[in-house]
Design an enzyme around this catalytic site. Sequence first.
Site, PDB file in Angstrom:
ATOM      1  NE  ARG A 313      -1.876   2.050   3.353  1.00  0.00           N
ATOM      2  CZ  ARG A 313      -1.801   1.976   4.673  1.00  0.00           C
ATOM      3  NH1 ARG A 313      -2.438   1.042   5.338  1.00  0.00           N
ATOM      4  NH2 ARG A 313      -1.051   2.825   5.347  1.00  0.00           N
ATOM      5  CG  HIS A 317      -6.580   2.459   5.879  1.00  0.00           C
ATOM      6  ND1 HIS A 317      -6.577   1.132   5.494  1.00  0.00           N
ATOM      7  CD2 HIS A 317      -7.849   2.720   6.299  1.00  0.00           C
ATOM      8  CE1 HIS A 317      -7.781   0.621   5.674  1.00  0.00           C
ATOM      9  NE2 HIS A 317      -8.580   1.571   6.159  1.00  0.00           N
ATOM     10  CE1 TYR A 326       0.801   2.801   8.802  1.00  0.00           C
ATOM     11  CE2 TYR A 326      -0.468   4.595   9.764  1.00  0.00           C
ATOM     12  CZ  TYR A 326      -0.256   3.700   8.732  1.00  0.00           C
ATOM     13  OH  TYR A 326      -1.068   3.710   7.645  1.00  0.00           O
TER      14      TYR A 326
END
Length: 427
Positions: A313, A317, A326
Amino acid sequence: MTAKANGNLPPLSLHVPEPKFRPGDAVDYSHIEVPPAGAQPRPDEGCAAAETHPLCMDLVRVLGEDDAAHGPWDPRLDAETLRRMLRTMALTRAFDDRMYRGQRQGKTSFYMKCTGEEATSVAPAMALAGDDMVFPSYRQQGILIARGYPMVEMINQIYSNRADKLKGRQLPIMYSAREASFFTISGNLATQYPQAVGWAMASAIKGDTRIAATWVGEGSTAEGDFHSAMTFATVYNAPVIFNVVNNQWAISSFSGFAGAERTTFAARAIGYGMAGLRVDGNDPLAVYAATQWAANRARANGGPTLIEHFTYRAEGHSTSDDPGQYRSAQEREEWPLGDPINRLKKHLIALGEWSEDQHAAMDRELMEQVKAATKEAEKNGVLGHGLHHPFHTMFEDVFEDLPWHLKEQSEQAIRERRIKWPEWKES
């Protein structure tokens, strides 16, 4: 509860998964084994499920470092089909970029991009029959684009405007398109898995020839619905393809929390006695070939197949997410399997069927195409613009005949709205 020692036994402890690198850390993907393209055997589509199980631990690849196609999984697509696949992936990315900007401009509340994952939706859509039923997750917009669904309709839904066929009742990007054999997207993770199995079983019961395909992210394989679907599909030999898009991250949790440290996600097929494949998800030809194999198997009553698409990815998100909080910023650049659009572009150039100038011209053309669709949709309104479905429609479409209590609620709501905003007119 007070812990008790038991002789000389060591105290129990839990393992809490941790990603290998966090923001600020150097990125090292040496733990990922990338086998040579073309090295993986291609079993017969009618083989016993157990024959595929070694491939659950491998990685099916077609496009090599030399930009050529290799091995028995090469689908041998003609140049025109390859260009169409490239164009559809590029159009999906252009659409994402425009909608992302629209969200930042306040035209919609929410958006989810699929940057770096375009091959996991576009290639399967091209390998499936146009009327095979798909049960997607929220990052498979490439399926609708590949099936020619109007972008204006997609944007109307994203903007929740007066032309939104779902009347603003769904979160942006949760499309529903019966005419494209595209089942309604749900924000409840993995619910589409048992739904796909049920549809596939019904297709078999009716003696139809259509199959089902469904998608989840790797994190959703931890949901109970995932395992219920796998059980039913195996027991009843349902004609369904399970796609697990392993893009390494859930919202902010890395794939280890769903079990990636112990084995592959494709290995879940082994425990169910189901056929399984683990595929380079950034290799459009490998993804196409795996889907074609699984579809042929399902149509021949060979049963279900689980395909893990090993990908990354590349962005957040969603528009509500900041991945820099993160994960390391270098992860995207260092990802060893590259970018699916770039890989297919380089393959076509190596074949003498494409060029950098043609690609640049195509990108400009697609940007204008998306811009034109956006402008057309914006005539119907954007978020907060006031051009929405009539207020009374919020009470409709659940019952064939509106029951008395909903009629009363509707009348009360409209009456109170008129009192609060005397200038308001119901359209």
